[in-house]
Design a protein around this motif. Sequence first.
Motif, PDB file in Angstrom:
ATOM      1  N   LYS A   1      -5.846   6.533   2.028  1.00  0.00           N
ATOM      2  CA  LYS A   1      -5.451   6.720   3.425  1.00  0.00           C
ATOM      3  C   LYS A   1      -5.220   8.205   3.717  1.00  0.00           C
ATOM      4  CE  LYS A   1      -4.937   2.207   4.296  1.00  0.00           C
ATOM      5  NZ  LYS A   1      -4.947   1.622   2.958  1.00  0.00           N
ATOM      6  N   ASP A   2      -5.180   8.524   5.021  1.00  0.00           N
ATOM      7  CA  ASP A   2      -4.944   9.910   5.419  1.00  0.00           C
ATOM      8  C   ASP A   2      -3.545  10.068   5.988  1.00  0.00           C
ATOM      9  OD1 ASP A   2      -5.086   8.686   7.880  1.00  0.00           O
ATOM     10  OD2 ASP A   2      -7.009   9.555   8.449  1.00  0.00           O
ATOM     11  N   THR A   3      -3.223  11.285   6.408  1.00  0.00           N
ATOM     12  CA  THR A   3      -1.884  11.560   6.930  1.00  0.00           C
ATOM     13  C   THR A   3      -1.612  10.819   8.237  1.00  0.00           C
ATOM     14  OG1 THR A   3      -2.711  13.554   8.034  1.00  0.00           O
ATOM     15  CG2 THR A   3      -1.746  13.834   5.850  1.00  0.00           C
TER      16      THR A   3
ATOM     17  N   GLU B   1       0.739  -2.308   7.953  1.00  0.00           N
ATOM     18  CA  GLU B   1      -0.508  -1.880   7.318  1.00  0.00           C
ATOM     19  C   GLU B   1      -1.657  -2.806   7.715  1.00  0.00           C
ATOM     20  OE1 GLU B   1      -2.348  -0.491   3.011  1.00  0.00           O
ATOM     21  OE2 GLU B   1      -0.268  -1.166   3.140  1.00  0.00           O
ATOM     22  N   ILE B   2      -1.378  -4.094   7.871  1.00  0.00           N
ATOM     23  CA  ILE B   2      -2.410  -5.039   8.320  1.00  0.00           C
ATOM     24  C   ILE B   2      -2.872  -4.671   9.734  1.00  0.00           C
ATOM     25  CG2 ILE B   2      -2.822  -7.436   9.009  1.00  0.00           C
ATOM     26  CD1 ILE B   2      -0.980  -8.260   6.681  1.00  0.00           C
ATOM     27  N   PHE B   3      -1.908  -4.355  10.596  1.00  0.00           N
ATOM     28  CA  PHE B   3      -2.254  -3.935  11.963  1.00  0.00           C
ATOM     29  C   PHE B   3      -3.153  -2.696  11.906  1.00  0.00           C
ATOM     30  CE2 PHE B   3      -1.729  -1.664  15.933  1.00  0.00           C
ATOM     31  CZ  PHE B   3      -1.724  -2.669  16.891  1.00  0.00           C
ATOM     32  N   TRP B   4      -2.795  -1.751  11.048  1.00  0.00           N
ATOM     33  CA  TRP B   4      -3.595  -0.528  10.913  1.00  0.00           C
ATOM     34  C   TRP B   4      -5.014  -0.865  10.459  1.00  0.00           C
ATOM     35  CZ3 TRP B   4      -3.239   4.664  11.829  1.00  0.00           C
ATOM     36  CH2 TRP B   4      -4.202   5.470  11.209  1.00  0.00           C
TER      37      TRP B   4
ATOM     38  N   ILE C   1       7.053   9.302   1.931  1.00  0.00           N
ATOM     39  CA  ILE C   1       6.222   8.103   1.966  1.00  0.00           C
ATOM     40  C   ILE C   1       4.934   8.415   1.217  1.00  0.00           C
ATOM     41  CG2 ILE C   1       5.254   8.719   4.218  1.00  0.00           C
ATOM     42  CD1 ILE C   1       4.985   5.688   4.772  1.00  0.00           C
ATOM     43  N   GLU C   2       4.534   7.519   0.350  1.00  0.00           N
ATOM     44  CA  GLU C   2       3.374   7.760  -0.510  1.00  0.00           C
ATOM     45  C   GLU C   2       2.353   6.638  -0.354  1.00  0.00           C
ATOM     46  OE1 GLU C   2       2.433   7.642  -5.293  1.00  0.00           O
ATOM     47  OE2 GLU C   2       4.313   8.570  -4.628  1.00  0.00           O
ATOM     48  N   ASP C   3       1.104   7.022  -0.241  1.00  0.00           N
ATOM     49  CA  ASP C   3      -0.007   6.067  -0.188  1.00  0.00           C
ATOM     50  C   ASP C   3      -0.387   5.679  -1.614  1.00  0.00           C
ATOM     51  OD1 ASP C   3      -2.327   4.603   0.306  1.00  0.00           O
ATOM     52  OD2 ASP C   3      -3.554   6.412   0.427  1.00  0.00           O
TER      53      ASP C   3
ATOM     54  N   GLY D   1       0.771  -1.231   0.000  1.00  0.00           N
ATOM     55  CA  GLY D   1       0.000   0.000   0.000  1.00  0.00           C
ATOM     56  C   GLY D   1       0.801   1.279   0.000  1.00  0.00           C
ATOM     57  N   ILE D   2       2.123   1.190   0.162  1.00  0.00           N
ATOM     58  CA  ILE D   2       2.927   2.414   0.265  1.00  0.00           C
ATOM     59  C   ILE D   2       4.233   2.295  -0.508  1.00  0.00           C
ATOM     60  CG2 ILE D   2       2.017   3.025   2.540  1.00  0.00           C
ATOM     61  CD1 ILE D   2       4.714   2.011   3.675  1.00  0.00           C
ATOM     62  N   LYS D   3       4.833   3.453  -0.761  1.00  0.00           N
ATOM     63  CA  LYS D   3       6.172   3.533  -1.335  1.00  0.00           C
ATOM     64  C   LYS D   3       6.992   4.493  -0.481  1.00  0.00           C
ATOM     65  CE  LYS D   3       5.075   4.811  -5.545  1.00  0.00           C
ATOM     66  NZ  LYS D   3       5.217   5.156  -6.992  1.00  0.00           N
ATOM     67  N   ILE D   4       8.250   4.156  -0.279  1.00  0.00           N
ATOM     68  CA  ILE D   4       9.167   5.015   0.461  1.00  0.00           C
ATOM     69  C   ILE D   4      10.401   5.235  -0.402  1.00  0.00           C
ATOM     70  CG2 ILE D   4      10.691   5.188   2.476  1.00  0.00           C
ATOM     71  CD1 ILE D   4       8.663   3.545   4.045  1.00  0.00           C
ATOM     72  N   PHE D   5      10.776   6.489  -0.581  1.00  0.00           N
ATOM     73  CA  PHE D   5      11.926   6.792  -1.435  1.00  0.00           C
ATOM     74  C   PHE D   5      12.577   8.102  -1.001  1.00  0.00           C
ATOM     75  CE2 PHE D   5       7.934   8.120  -3.330  1.00  0.00           C
ATOM     76  CZ  PHE D   5       8.143   9.466  -3.633  1.00  0.00           C
ATOM     77  N   ALA D   6      13.845   8.266  -1.369  1.00  0.00           N
ATOM     78  CA  ALA D   6      14.592   9.474  -1.024  1.00  0.00           C
ATOM     79  C   ALA D   6      14.129  10.635  -1.892  1.00  0.00           C
ATOM     80  CB  ALA D   6      16.085   9.233  -1.207  1.00  0.00           C
ATOM     81  N   ILE D   7      14.154  11.842  -1.321  1.00  0.00           N
ATOM     82  CA  ILE D   7      13.734  13.027  -2.063  1.00  0.00           C
ATOM     83  C   ILE D   7      14.893  13.540  -2.922  1.00  0.00           C
ATOM     84  CG2 ILE D   7      12.064  13.650  -0.289  1.00  0.00           C
ATOM     85  CD1 ILE D   7      14.039  15.760   0.696  1.00  0.00           C
TER      86      ILE D   7
END
Length: 302
Positions: free
Chosen positions: A80-82, A136-139, A73-75, A18-24
């Motif tokens: 999803k919300d912040t 994300e499953i916990f959420w 981090i991108e949804d 559900g998400i992506k994480i990457f350097a700016i």
Amino acid sequence: MRVNFGWLKNTKAYEASGIKIFAIDSYDEAIAEVDASSDQDGRWLYPPISYVSKVSGPRVPTSRFELPITHTIEDKTKSKDTVFLEFMIMYYGWLNGQRLNPEGWGHLTKTAIKSGLLTDFIFHEKTIPSLLDKAEIFWQNHQNDGLTNLMTNAIHWYLYAHSYNQYFERFMAQYMVLDTLYKITMQVNNKSSANHTERIKFVSNTLGMQCPSWGVVNNRETEIAKVRNNLIHESSFAGKPIGFGFPSANSYILPNLEGFNCRVIAALFGLLVITAGQAVKLCKRLCLILIEYTIQWKFSFD
């Protein structure tokens, strides 16, 4: 939906369900800024020194400061919300052994800039996407019952507690984390409450963990509950007024409590954590088994 965060020295990008994480784009500049700071020692970044009145007077550590952001981090689902992304940032920081902040959030004390400094485990980078999925499953399972807020609080305070300098401060903060994790454990498993003496045993048994010796009930008390009760109810630590005594007889309790809390967090997310020390013991045991079978195999041909 996107949220920027930092500070983390890691250029690797990760993509989970559900998400992506990457350097700016300005990652290199953000890293260089902290690396060049005279307020860091390679492990911690300390609060900058400033004048009390901003222009004159005594110079003291600033009461709040921010680090430059390094990642986004991108949804992926755009549903999803912040608050969800902030939860994932806190969890991702725990995986990295650092306290990571969303953009605009500050630090009040020294903060870890070395990955792994606040935890005693290492996850292989190839497992990161699946570990993010666990969060994300916990959420998804608990976003409506308040437990995601409690878990965010627990992880935040577990990481923040390492920034305190005094032993009694760190102990008190980690015991607060333990209480929060106990409440999450109780509600997730629909268990009835337990008093402070029974809580280590309760959490251990409920999550299938070994109860540490300092959490075993003996004569209706435990080592850790006794330290906690004296601190809370008598303003006493190690038999003296707070700040004047060090618990030499049970000084191992704090690092063991930190390790226990870390394991409980992992268990609540459905993770199995093996520490470096446990890995060494496991390797030694496997080597002994291998030697034993090698000897048996050799003699079978003699």
